[in-house]
Write a protein that holds these residues in place. Structure first.
Motif, PDB file in Angstrom:
ATOM      1  N   GLU A 121      39.926  34.484  45.163  1.00  0.00           N
ATOM      2  CA  GLU A 121      39.787  35.775  45.841  1.00  0.00           C
ATOM      3  C   GLU A 121      41.052  36.141  46.619  1.00  0.00           C
ATOM      4  OE1 GLU A 121      37.075  36.045  49.202  1.00  0.00           O
ATOM      5  OE2 GLU A 121      36.586  38.107  48.661  1.00  0.00           O
ATOM      6  N   GLU A 122      41.588  35.143  47.290  1.00  0.00           N
ATOM      7  CA  GLU A 122      42.795  35.345  48.082  1.00  0.00           C
ATOM      8  C   GLU A 122      43.945  35.855  47.204  1.00  0.00           C
ATOM      9  OE1 GLU A 122      44.937  31.911  50.310  1.00  0.00           O
ATOM     10  OE2 GLU A 122      42.877  32.046  51.054  1.00  0.00           O
ATOM     11  N   ASN A 123      44.119  35.222  46.048  1.00  0.00           N
ATOM     12  CA  ASN A 123      45.235  35.593  45.174  1.00  0.00           C
ATOM     13  C   ASN A 123      45.036  36.937  44.489  1.00  0.00           C
ATOM     14  OD1 ASN A 123      47.236  33.487  45.454  1.00  0.00           O
ATOM     15  ND2 ASN A 123      45.698  32.111  44.581  1.00  0.00           N
ATOM     16  N   VAL A 124      43.791  37.242  44.091  1.00  0.00           N
ATOM     17  CA  VAL A 124      43.520  38.549  43.489  1.00  0.00           C
ATOM     18  C   VAL A 124      43.809  39.638  44.518  1.00  0.00           C
ATOM     19  CG1 VAL A 124      41.728  40.084  42.589  1.00  0.00           C
ATOM     20  CG2 VAL A 124      41.829  37.699  41.821  1.00  0.00           C
ATOM     21  N   THR A 125      43.349  39.393  45.743  1.00  0.00           N
ATOM     22  CA  THR A 125      43.531  40.376  46.812  1.00  0.00           C
ATOM     23  C   THR A 125      45.014  40.564  47.126  1.00  0.00           C
ATOM     24  OG1 THR A 125      41.437  39.586  47.701  1.00  0.00           O
ATOM     25  CG2 THR A 125      42.741  41.021  49.120  1.00  0.00           C
ATOM     26  N   ALA A 126      45.742  39.444  47.187  1.00  0.00           N
ATOM     27  CA  ALA A 126      47.174  39.508  47.491  1.00  0.00           C
ATOM     28  C   ALA A 126      47.932  40.320  46.448  1.00  0.00           C
ATOM     29  CB  ALA A 126      47.751  38.093  47.580  1.00  0.00           C
TER      30      ALA A 126
ATOM     31  N   THR B 197      46.645  31.675  40.900  1.00  0.00           N
ATOM     32  CA  THR B 197      47.460  32.880  40.736  1.00  0.00           C
ATOM     33  C   THR B 197      46.633  34.169  40.773  1.00  0.00           C
ATOM     34  OG1 THR B 197      47.235  32.764  38.328  1.00  0.00           O
ATOM     35  CG2 THR B 197      49.173  31.695  39.288  1.00  0.00           C
ATOM     36  N   GLY B 198      45.302  34.056  40.692  1.00  0.00           N
ATOM     37  CA  GLY B 198      44.462  35.248  40.635  1.00  0.00           C
ATOM     38  C   GLY B 198      44.520  35.941  39.279  1.00  0.00           C
ATOM     39  N   THR B 199      44.986  35.213  38.262  1.00  0.00           N
ATOM     40  CA  THR B 199      45.118  35.780  36.914  1.00  0.00           C
ATOM     41  C   THR B 199      43.777  35.796  36.189  1.00  0.00           C
ATOM     42  OG1 THR B 199      47.349  34.855  36.812  1.00  0.00           O
ATOM     43  CG2 THR B 199      46.365  35.526  34.718  1.00  0.00           C
ATOM     44  N   LEU B 200      43.545  36.858  35.411  1.00  0.00           N
ATOM     45  CA  LEU B 200      42.361  36.922  34.554  1.00  0.00           C
ATOM     46  C   LEU B 200      42.811  36.951  33.104  1.00  0.00           C
ATOM     47  CD1 LEU B 200      40.417  39.539  36.634  1.00  0.00           C
ATOM     48  CD2 LEU B 200      39.577  37.240  36.120  1.00  0.00           C
ATOM     49  N   ALA B 201      42.008  36.368  32.202  1.00  0.00           N
ATOM     50  CA  ALA B 201      42.376  36.332  30.794  1.00  0.00           C
ATOM     51  C   ALA B 201      41.236  36.837  29.934  1.00  0.00           C
ATOM     52  CB  ALA B 201      42.732  34.902  30.383  1.00  0.00           C
TER      53      ALA B 201
ATOM     54  N   ARG C  65      35.165  21.279  42.912  1.00  0.00           N
ATOM     55  CA  ARG C  65      35.931  21.959  43.976  1.00  0.00           C
ATOM     56  C   ARG C  65      35.649  23.453  44.024  1.00  0.00           C
ATOM     57  NH1 ARG C  65      41.805  20.977  42.534  1.00  0.00           N
ATOM     58  NH2 ARG C  65      42.072  22.305  44.350  1.00  0.00           N
ATOM     59  N   LEU C  66      34.488  23.853  43.522  1.00  0.00           N
ATOM     60  CA  LEU C  66      34.200  25.271  43.356  1.00  0.00           C
ATOM     61  C   LEU C  66      34.345  26.122  44.624  1.00  0.00           C
ATOM     62  CD1 LEU C  66      33.609  27.211  41.090  1.00  0.00           C
ATOM     63  CD2 LEU C  66      31.180  26.818  41.380  1.00  0.00           C
ATOM     64  N   PRO C  67      33.833  25.672  45.774  1.00  0.00           N
ATOM     65  CA  PRO C  67      33.955  26.548  46.953  1.00  0.00           C
ATOM     66  C   PRO C  67      35.404  26.898  47.277  1.00  0.00           C
ATOM     67  CG  PRO C  67      32.432  24.741  47.383  1.00  0.00           C
ATOM     68  CD  PRO C  67      33.084  24.439  46.064  1.00  0.00           C
ATOM     69  N   GLU C  68      36.273  25.898  47.321  1.00  0.00           N
ATOM     70  CA  GLU C  68      37.673  26.185  47.685  1.00  0.00           C
ATOM     71  C   GLU C  68      38.377  26.991  46.594  1.00  0.00           C
ATOM     72  OE1 GLU C  68      40.542  22.865  47.220  1.00  0.00           O
ATOM     73  OE2 GLU C  68      38.792  21.566  47.037  1.00  0.00           O
ATOM     74  N   LEU C  69      38.052  26.723  45.319  1.00  0.00           N
ATOM     75  CA  LEU C  69      38.705  27.457  44.235  1.00  0.00           C
ATOM     76  C   LEU C  69      38.295  28.925  44.232  1.00  0.00           C
ATOM     77  CD1 LEU C  69      38.575  24.861  41.287  1.00  0.00           C
ATOM     78  CD2 LEU C  69      40.540  25.475  42.722  1.00  0.00           C
ATOM     79  N   LEU C  70      37.028  29.181  44.523  1.00  0.00           N
ATOM     80  CA  LEU C  70      36.565  30.571  44.585  1.00  0.00           C
ATOM     81  C   LEU C  70      37.303  31.332  45.676  1.00  0.00           C
ATOM     82  CD1 LEU C  70      32.705  30.093  44.075  1.00  0.00           C
ATOM     83  CD2 LEU C  70      34.228  31.407  42.585  1.00  0.00           C
ATOM     84  N   GLU C  71      37.449  30.690  46.815  1.00  0.00           N
ATOM     85  CA  GLU C  71      38.132  31.369  47.926  1.00  0.00           C
ATOM     86  C   GLU C  71      39.608  31.570  47.611  1.00  0.00           C
ATOM     87  OE1 GLU C  71      36.355  31.434  51.862  1.00  0.00           O
ATOM     88  OE2 GLU C  71      36.091  29.262  51.572  1.00  0.00           O
ATOM     89  N   GLN C  72      40.205  30.570  46.963  1.00  0.00           N
ATOM     90  CA  GLN C  72      41.615  30.672  46.585  1.00  0.00           C
ATOM     91  C   GLN C  72      41.815  31.809  45.570  1.00  0.00           C
ATOM     92  OE1 GLN C  72      43.143  27.282  44.444  1.00  0.00           O
ATOM     93  NE2 GLN C  72      45.273  27.743  44.930  1.00  0.00           N
TER      94      GLN C  72
ATOM     95  N   PRO D 191      41.636  25.783  37.748  1.00  0.00           N
ATOM     96  CA  PRO D 191      42.389  25.650  39.003  1.00  0.00           C
ATOM     97  C   PRO D 191      43.794  26.243  38.938  1.00  0.00           C
ATOM     98  CG  PRO D 191      41.267  23.595  38.451  1.00  0.00           C
ATOM     99  CD  PRO D 191      41.139  24.482  37.254  1.00  0.00           C
ATOM    100  N   THR D 192      44.526  25.977  37.838  1.00  0.00           N
ATOM    101  CA  THR D 192      45.934  26.387  37.822  1.00  0.00           C
ATOM    102  C   THR D 192      46.295  27.152  36.555  1.00  0.00           C
ATOM    103  OG1 THR D 192      46.743  24.418  36.677  1.00  0.00           O
ATOM    104  CG2 THR D 192      46.529  24.255  39.076  1.00  0.00           C
TER     105      THR D 192
END
Lengths: 627, 231
Positions: A88-93, A230-234, A79-86, A263-264
């Motif tokens: 980006e969306e969350n980091v940006t938000a 969530t756009g979280t980085l670890a 599911r890489l394409p949708e996860l990448l976009e998701q 994903p989550t």
């Protein structure tokens, strides 16, 4: 960046520090002589291996965690394409900014622009495989920006103008005295009375870097995980240098390979158990930091993520190889690998050493890359890496797959229509082996050559130098003297003599056997030597003859056989001569040898037992095992 | 959409042309504890000590005395503005608490240099995982912003019994991604030189953990405690 047309689709390979400067065997040969490196690596891998085993053994659900880890990563890839976009969306938000980099050069350029925008001349860095891969430090240096590594081992490597030898303990090839000397020479303001006591060395690093942490405005990090929902980085670390870099500067630039997603947020619970235990052999590493975009009044306010392809999509396009992207960079596979333990991390050339590097590097660069194409062979396929892998990457399977791709590439297959080159010794050997193993009478004939091995072994009863393509085998090991006859011949003979199996539990009368065979050994040795010599001469003659013929008539035959795959020449009858029919070179050698030696020299003819009649035609293997 | 983004996404889609399947991951691993609280607490103490943290068991009556003793006679220490100050010893001429406002750019926050000069920091914590000996900070008002638990060399961390869980999944459910999370397992450490473990590199070199019997019900399963996650 190279673009390879593999039919469909087009794949784009990576660049940077993932290409070896020289092939693995050449580097490894040199490194094998480095006793210090071998001793240190041996100690490190053994220590971490046993620590890992003990903490993994503590968890009753380790296999369930591995399964979950593997399945989560499979899901990420699918599911890489949708996860990448998701993501980006969350980091940006949450106030961060995402940049996309097709290759190493592009990622470095983005980072440089961001650093320049802040007016920084120096940055601090957390140990990161991704920036090692893109060669960020060198790139920044070329453009007048200093990059200070803050992980102790990376600092040692950087000051020593060295390369990391292990992804987890990069300076493991240096001992404490060498480290002291490097610090004395390179560390500004270091106490000249510094000893080589590790706590004192660590303290020197603390003092040196503390000012850097307090003053520097820009930090660069990698990421262990990025959470799509969530756009979280670890970032997972030990020393606290990571926390410093992630907390004190105002600008944070994070390099992240596109495969590092989960994903989550919930998925982290799996990897936070798998990673530390597999990596340092700890239940948990001292510090893990998680951040999701910007937090008002706490930590960097200027957050960037650079998503890096650099060959990852090429690896993803390989249906077998894509599982290499599941890697969480724990280094467990290195610590269990017998090849890595002896050759060391530098021999792999790439940022990614060890078993995972042997598959990941050629997948990122394409196996066609001349230096990386030897990497899939840097393994004995013992399978220890697969067992140790916390996300169940089947490294041996991918290694074999890549060896196949390499052979295909070298034969011009897969790149559309390029003419295959001349068959080489290996092709001849393989064709011969295929012929022999698919026909019992041929195999039987080939086995007659065993006494030749006795001669080659000589008084040492070892063969320490094999010729031609198989010479590599004897470079670092001896081949034991082959037996005088094969098990198949022995069995046939003994059965014909009416030898019965001993009833279970009854011991053989060894004393009696020795007495009965008194004097036999010397006699046999002498005769075998003479026979072997004769056979060797015959084989040499045949080989010469075959070589001459190879170019004209054999080439076509071998090519046909190899291309056809599957069945060997099952109809070939042992001892028959069909000079007009083109034969694979190796088969020709074997046949010529047996003709020269002739049935008269068959040892079973004059052996202590009686001769067994030469089986004709396709005697199936199973019949030999009948009771 | 940038050109690079469009191209990478195009490459990814092309690479997945074979349509690999993506089953829902099996989560057969342990996700909630079946151990009694006493056993979980015992495990936490054992694991914390194994990673060289000093552990103290206290109740609401004894906690201030313990903190007083850990701080020593002369101490300037920092606390987050949301900390329960009934846990703390009374200030004296030589022992002074400094309250950080929790916002680096607003009045009442300590600079990095000031934090480097204090002797210690006292905070609460969100949740602690016994199986790994890990304390989770989630930047709540009683934990403070990240810098205050990083720069001082001595961290005194209060772990209320109601926030102790056995497993990593239980702990993860009690923190949320809205604010930064710091997971701490013992003092900072390195094994980079000949694999010899050295405690204390850049983070606090001394970690004191006070397990505080706060009279709350045992958490047992997840999400029950007073400090449950706010996701």
């Amino acid at each position: 960046m190279s673009v390879t047309q593999l039919g469909m689709p087009k794949v784009f390979h990576g660049s940077g520090n993932i290409v070896a400067d020289e092939p693995f065997p050449d580097f490894a040969r040199r490194e094998l002589k480095n006793e210090q490196l071998r001793a240190n690596l041996g100690f490190a891998t053994h220590t971490i291996r046993s620590k890992r085993a003990s903490v993994v053994g503590e968890l009753p659900d380790w296999q369930e965690l591995r399964t979950a880890g593997s399945e989560i990563k499979q899901r990420v890839m699918a599911r890489l394409p949708e996860l990448l976009e998701q993501f980006e969306e969350n980091v940006t938000a949450r106030g961060g900014q995402v940049h996309w980099a097709r290759d190493a050069e592009e990622a470095n350029r983005i980072a440089l622009d961001l650093i320049r925008a802040e007016g920084a001349e120096e940055i601090i860095k957390i140990k990161s495989m991704a920036t090692q891969e893109t060669g960020l430090n060198e790139y920044l240096a070329e453009h007048g920006v200093g990059a200070v590594e803050t992980d102790l081992a990376e600092e040692i490597v950087q000051m020593g103008e060295d390369k990391p030898s292990h992804i987890l303990v990069p300076a493991i090839h240096r001992n404490r005295t060498e480290i002291r000397d490097i610090f004395l020479k390179r560390m500004p303001g270091v106490d000249p009375g510094l000893t080589d006591n590790p706590p004192e060395l660590a303290d020197a690093s603390r003092r040196h870097l503390r000012e850097k942490f307090f003053r520097t405005g820009v930090a660069v990090s990698g990421a262990n995980f990025g959470v799509a929902d969530t756009g979280t980085l670890a970032v997972v670390e030990s020393e606290g240098n990571g926390r410093m870099c992630l907390t004190l500067p105002d600008t944070l630039i994070t390099f992240m390979g596109i495969e590092k997603l989960v994903p989550t947020f919930e998925d982290l619970e799996v990897f936070f158990q798998l990673l530390p235990r597999s990596s340092t052999g700890e239940r948990m590493n001292p510090y893990t930091s998680l951040w999701s975009g910007r937090t008002e009044g706490d930590g960097p306010q200027n957050l960037h993520v650079i998503l890096l392809d650099n060959g990852r999509t090429a690896a993803l396009a390989d249906e077998v190889g894509r599982q290499a992207l599941h890697c969480i960079r724990c280094s467990a596979c290195m610590n269990v690998c017998p090849v890595y333990e002896r050759a060391g991390g530098h021999a792999y050339g790439s940022t990614y050493p060890g078993p995972i590097g042997a598959i990941l590097s050629p997948l990122l660069t394409g196996v066609e890359d001349r230096s990386n194409n030897s990497l899939p062979y840097a393994s004995s396929l013992c399978g220890a890496c697969y067992e140790a892998c916390p996300v169940k990457i089947n490294i041996p399977d991918v290694l074999v797959h890549l060896r196949g791709k390499d052979v295909d590439a070298r034969h011009g297959k897969g790149e559309g229509g390029r003419k295959r080159r001349m068959p080489d010794q290996m092709d001849a050997m393989m064709a011969g082996a295929k012929a022999a193993f698919s026909n019992a009478s041929l195999l039987s004939l080939a086995e007659r050559g065993l006494p030749a091995g006795k001669l080659a072994a000589g008084r040492k009863h070892r063969i320490s130098k094999l010729p031609g393509v198989v010479s590599g085998w004897t470079q670092y090991r001896d081949v034991p003297e082959p037996p005088a006859q094969s098990f198949r011949h022995w069995w046939k003979k003994n059965r014909q003599n009416g030898t019965r199996q001993r009833p279970a539990g009854e011991r053989a009368d060894v004393e009696a056997m020795i007495e009965a065979n008194a004097g036999l050994a010397d006699e046999l040795h002498e005769r075998f030597a003479a026979e072997a010599e004769e056979q060797q001469r015959a084989a040499d003659r045949a080989a010469l003859e075959a070589k001459v013929e190879e170019k004209e008539e054999v080439q076509a035959g071998v090519s046909r056989e190899l291309d056809a795959g599957g069945d060997g020449p099952r109809d070939t009858e042992a001892g028959s001569t069909e000079p007009e029919r083109p034969k694979p070179a190796a088969e020709k050698i074997a046949r010529a040898a047996s003709e020269e030696a002739g049935p008269g020299s068959d040892l079973s003819d004059k052996g202590p037992g009686r001769a067994d009649p030469e089986p004709k035609g396709n005697a199936p293997m199973e019949s030999e095992e009948e009771r | 959409m940038t050109e690079a983004k469009a191209e990478i996404l195009r490459r990814v889609r092309a690479a997945l042309a074979d349509g690999p399947s993506a089953p829902e991951p099996a989560r057969e691993y342990r996700r909630s504890s079946d151990k009694p609280l006493d056993a979980v607490l015992e495990m936490l103490v054992d694991r914390l000590e194994d990673y060289k943290a000093a552990v103290h068991r206290e109740d609401l009556g004894s906690v201030a005395g313990r903190i007083e003793q850990l701080l020593g006679r002369s101490s300037r220490y920092v606390i987050p503005n949301g900390l329960d100050q009934s846990w703390l010893p009374r200030d004296s001429a030589a022992r002074v608490r400094m309250v950080d406002s929790g916002h680096a750019r607003k009045a009442g926050s300590l600079t990095v240099r000031e934090l480097d000069a204090v002797d210690a920091v006292v905070t609460a914590s969100s949740v602690s995982c016994a199986e790994t000996g890990t304390i989770f900070l989630n930047a709540r008002p009683d934990e403070g912003r990240r810098a205050i638990t990083l720069v001082p060399d001595h961290h005194i961390c209060v772990v209320p019994v109601s926030t102790v869980v056995e497993l990593v999944p239980e702990a993860m459910r009690r923190v949320g991604p809205e604010r930064p999370i710091t997971m701490i397992s013992g003092p900072s450490a390195t094994s980079d030189i000949e694999l010899q473990r050295v405690e204390g590199v850049h983070g606090p070199r001394r970690l004191d953990v006070i397990i505080l019997d706060d009279g709350d019900e045992a958490p047992g399963g997840d999400g029950a405690g007073g400090a449950s996650g706010d996701r």
